[in-house]
Design an enzyme around this catalytic site. Structure first.
Site, PDB file in Angstrom:
ATOM      1  N   ASP A  56     -78.834 -12.196   3.434  1.00  0.00           N
ATOM      2  CA  ASP A  56     -78.393 -13.560   3.124  1.00  0.00           C
ATOM      3  C   ASP A  56     -77.052 -13.479   2.390  1.00  0.00           C
ATOM      4  O   ASP A  56     -76.824 -12.556   1.602  1.00  0.00           O
ATOM      5  CB  ASP A  56     -79.444 -14.265   2.249  1.00  0.00           C
ATOM      6  CG  ASP A  56     -79.403 -15.782   2.386  1.00  0.00           C
ATOM      7  OD1 ASP A  56     -80.394 -16.357   2.885  1.00  0.00           O
ATOM      8  OD2 ASP A  56     -78.381 -16.390   2.010  1.00  0.00           O
ATOM      9  N   ASN A  57     -76.187 -14.461   2.651  1.00  0.00           N
ATOM     10  CA  ASN A  57     -74.906 -14.497   1.931  1.00  0.00           C
ATOM     11  C   ASN A  57     -74.994 -15.370   0.675  1.00  0.00           C
ATOM     12  O   ASN A  57     -73.998 -15.554  -0.017  1.00  0.00           O
ATOM     13  CB  ASN A  57     -73.779 -14.998   2.848  1.00  0.00           C
ATOM     14  CG  ASN A  57     -73.959 -16.453   3.239  1.00  0.00           C
ATOM     15  OD1 ASN A  57     -74.998 -17.051   2.945  1.00  0.00           O
ATOM     16  ND2 ASN A  57     -72.974 -17.022   3.922  1.00  0.00           N
ATOM     17  N   THR A  89     -76.133 -21.040   0.584  1.00  0.00           N
ATOM     18  CA  THR A  89     -76.909 -22.246   0.282  1.00  0.00           C
ATOM     19  C   THR A  89     -78.271 -21.892  -0.303  1.00  0.00           C
ATOM     20  O   THR A  89     -79.088 -22.775  -0.542  1.00  0.00           O
ATOM     21  CB  THR A  89     -77.126 -23.110   1.552  1.00  0.00           C
ATOM     22  OG1 THR A  89     -77.914 -22.353   2.483  1.00  0.00           O
ATOM     23  CG2 THR A  89     -75.804 -23.479   2.199  1.00  0.00           C
ATOM     24  N   LEU A 109     -72.286  -6.083  10.432  1.00  0.00           N
ATOM     25  CA  LEU A 109     -73.476  -5.892   9.584  1.00  0.00           C
ATOM     26  C   LEU A 109     -73.267  -4.713   8.642  1.00  0.00           C
ATOM     27  O   LEU A 109     -72.620  -3.723   8.988  1.00  0.00           O
ATOM     28  CB  LEU A 109     -74.711  -5.663  10.461  1.00  0.00           C
ATOM     29  CG  LEU A 109     -75.097  -6.860  11.349  1.00  0.00           C
ATOM     30  CD1 LEU A 109     -76.330  -6.528  12.191  1.00  0.00           C
ATOM     31  CD2 LEU A 109     -75.349  -8.123  10.518  1.00  0.00           C
ATOM     32  N   ASN A 136     -73.646 -10.698  16.319  1.00  0.00           N
ATOM     33  CA  ASN A 136     -73.890  -9.471  15.548  1.00  0.00           C
ATOM     34  C   ASN A 136     -75.379  -9.116  15.494  1.00  0.00           C
ATOM     35  O   ASN A 136     -75.762  -7.949  15.635  1.00  0.00           O
ATOM     36  CB  ASN A 136     -73.354  -9.630  14.118  1.00  0.00           C
ATOM     37  CG  ASN A 136     -71.833  -9.546  14.067  1.00  0.00           C
ATOM     38  OD1 ASN A 136     -71.204  -8.942  14.932  1.00  0.00           O
ATOM     39  ND2 ASN A 136     -71.242 -10.159  13.057  1.00  0.00           N
ATOM     40  N   TYR A 174     -71.752 -27.640  13.716  1.00  0.00           N
ATOM     41  CA  TYR A 174     -73.157 -27.205  13.671  1.00  0.00           C
ATOM     42  C   TYR A 174     -73.843 -27.403  15.027  1.00  0.00           C
ATOM     43  O   TYR A 174     -74.417 -26.465  15.575  1.00  0.00           O
ATOM     44  CB  TYR A 174     -73.879 -27.988  12.579  1.00  0.00           C
ATOM     45  CG  TYR A 174     -75.307 -27.559  12.349  1.00  0.00           C
ATOM     46  CD1 TYR A 174     -75.604 -26.329  11.761  1.00  0.00           C
ATOM     47  CD2 TYR A 174     -76.366 -28.391  12.697  1.00  0.00           C
ATOM     48  CE1 TYR A 174     -76.923 -25.950  11.534  1.00  0.00           C
ATOM     49  CE2 TYR A 174     -77.679 -28.013  12.464  1.00  0.00           C
ATOM     50  CZ  TYR A 174     -77.960 -26.790  11.884  1.00  0.00           C
ATOM     51  OH  TYR A 174     -79.263 -26.416  11.668  1.00  0.00           O
ATOM     52  N   THR A 230     -87.643 -30.517   8.659  1.00  0.00           N
ATOM     53  CA  THR A 230     -88.667 -29.766   7.941  1.00  0.00           C
ATOM     54  C   THR A 230     -88.488 -30.035   6.446  1.00  0.00           C
ATOM     55  O   THR A 230     -87.359 -30.226   5.987  1.00  0.00           O
ATOM     56  CB  THR A 230     -88.517 -28.266   8.249  1.00  0.00           C
ATOM     57  OG1 THR A 230     -88.560 -28.093   9.672  1.00  0.00           O
ATOM     58  CG2 THR A 230     -89.638 -27.439   7.631  1.00  0.00           C
TER      59      THR A 230
END
Lengths: 337, 337
Positions: free
Chosen positions: A36-37, A40, A66, A109, A155, A185
């Protein structure tokens, strides 16, 4: 993690749905590497997971090559879940180019990793590929009504492009692929200020401020509780269906935003004031999944009643915001996703 | 090229439309740098240009970081045309991932160059963003009917994603952008075996073999001669229109594939035999641009009559294939684009 049991990679595993997916995979005995970066993600999502002996976190952005921590162990991965992308309009519109590249370069990737590992790959796509749909409910063979030049296109078109890439890997026999189209969700671990309608309404109500409803509130959404979604994702990943079919995952019970608001206000012990603001550009008016494909192929359907799911979510936010009472809780004036 | 006159970059400048664009820009006194990976370009297209003192060729693939020969002179560019992408189904489907990355990563790389240079950027998008259209003719505000999971999606969705990226650069005030949606174009310099309907019909007829028509030949296309297209692209690039509107460029005169075939056969001095094959997956049945936006904003419309344009194209192919008579002319059994 030292044994040779296969690894599951969850890209975006520190996000809302990703953190629940990691927890569920761990509870089923899997060894999980979360990539995860933290763009968010909520740090507390990770804290809940990091104590687990079969969990490992790697901070990296999938738009870049990666990291070595992943590549060195390529052969050990047998499942690759891609949940990595900001998913609420204010977040994915803040840097639209990064959103597009996350969808396309990031998915590329991870597909390459799955190909090299011989792993099965699952892409979380979105109901946004249907845009502002002209048919209702949406079946997977509906081609959508998406404005490819508008402010949501980074998006919507990014995810459509990611689907195209994923299915080309199937056609070229480069990897086994599953594609889930996720509808709205909700549940614990949502970001308080990501601008989604459930978190917005709950957080605004809890903060004692006016609650914002966009348009007349008669636009509909179908809200799936996060545990149902996670079970659907795992069922899809582990299913034998193969080939070129995306699968809708979501709750087919359709509610207006007003109904949702009333259900949340009923959980409050004080009255709530509503402000109506104009509907954002390209905001879909109706959205409801046809989940007959998932029912048929995965024997899956959501089971959590809305009232119960909202009560759990409300309780979680109340505790979360209560604990954070010393800091200013920022509720952004943002699009009703 | 040593003087300080601004430079025009033409990515894909060795391809069919790109080589005509380079020639026209040179004839108007511009200094042109052509960037091409020579994936689908004909070497003879370049040979015609390389003698010109204001022309320079750089071999590079825009999916990679731009080469130093370009980056060193960033500040000199005032126009960036992006025509780089394989555009016929057999070519763009041979490596669909590369097609998608060319559209998205390549466009991103060129947009960054335009941003850094303060140059104006023109994206050549495509009528394929309309997919197999349900409305006819297609206006720019029609959102299209594209299968994002099918074998044409790498190109169709790639171009839609490239448009989204380009317009996000406008919204973020990062670059001045123009987007052309190019409809079927024909003329000299087409690749004999790229599988487009005009080159296919002419090359098959010239080779003396059976001519392939897909489906019943009643599907329609609108064929724009390449000089008209090039004039439209330059008019769009140099126009003052700004903002968020793509512009259709093409010939609104609609013909069936059968009509086109008859017009070509009339140029032959011997009879031609036709074989009908099934229509490829997702092949559009009708395609015709509404060019009222281009007429209004650019005062542009095509002027070359089809019969005359076909005669020129036929003559060029006859010479080209005659010269190549010693080698086997491969006419691929491919989609009628």
């Amino acid at each position: 993690m030292t044994n040779n049991h296969p690894l599951t990679l969850v890209a975006g595993g520190a996000g809302f749905i990703g953190s629940h997916l990691c927890a569920e995979l761990l509870s089923r005995g899997h060894r999980v590497v979360c990539l995860d970066n933290l763009q968010t993600a909520r740090p507390s999502n990770l804290q809940l997971l990091e104590g687990h002996p079969n969990f490992e976190f790697v901070e990296a952005d999938i738009v870049n090559p990666l990291p070595r921590e992943i590549l060195y162990r390529t052969g050990q991965f047998d499942r690759v879940y891609n949940l990595a992308c900001a998913a609420s309009p204010p977040q994915y519109q803040a840097d639209p180019e990064h959103t597009m590249l996350t969808c396309v370069v990031g998915t590329s990737n991870l597909l390459h990793l799955a190909e090299a590992a011989g792993a099965r790959f699952l892409l979380t796509s979105t109901s946004e590929v249907y845009g502002d749909p002209e048919v209702h409910p949406q079946r997977e063979d509906y081609r959508g009504w998406v404005n490819c030049t508008g402010p949501r296109a980074c998006y919507d078109e990014g995810k459509r492009a990611a689907e195209a890439l994923a299915f080309d890997f199937v056609r070229m026999k480069r990897a086994e692929v599953r594609v889930a189209r996720i509808f709205n969700t909700y549940g614990p671990h949502m970001h308080p200020d990501d601008g989604r309608v459930v978190s917005n309404l709950i957080c605004q109500a809890l903060s004692g401020r006016d609650v914002t409803i966009y348009g007349d509130g008669m636009q509909t959404r179908s809200f799936c509780y996060v545990s149902d979604m996670v079970n659907g994702l795992i069922a899809l990943m582990e299913s034998d269906i193969d080939g070129l079919e995306p699968v809708n995952l979501g709750n087919p019970e359709e509610r207006t935003v007003n109904e949702l608001a009333q259900a949340i206000f009923a959980l409050m012990d004080r009255p709530v004031t509503v402000t109506n603001l104009p509907l954002p550009v390209d905001d879909p008016r109706r959205r409801r999944p046809d989940i007959s494909r998932a029912e048929r192929l995965l024997n899956w359907r959501p089971t959590m009643p809305l009232v119960q799911g909202l009560a759990r979510t409300f309780a979680w936010f109340a505790e979360e915001l209560g604990e954070a009472s010393e800091r200013e809780v920022a509720v952004m004036p943002v699009a009703a996703e």
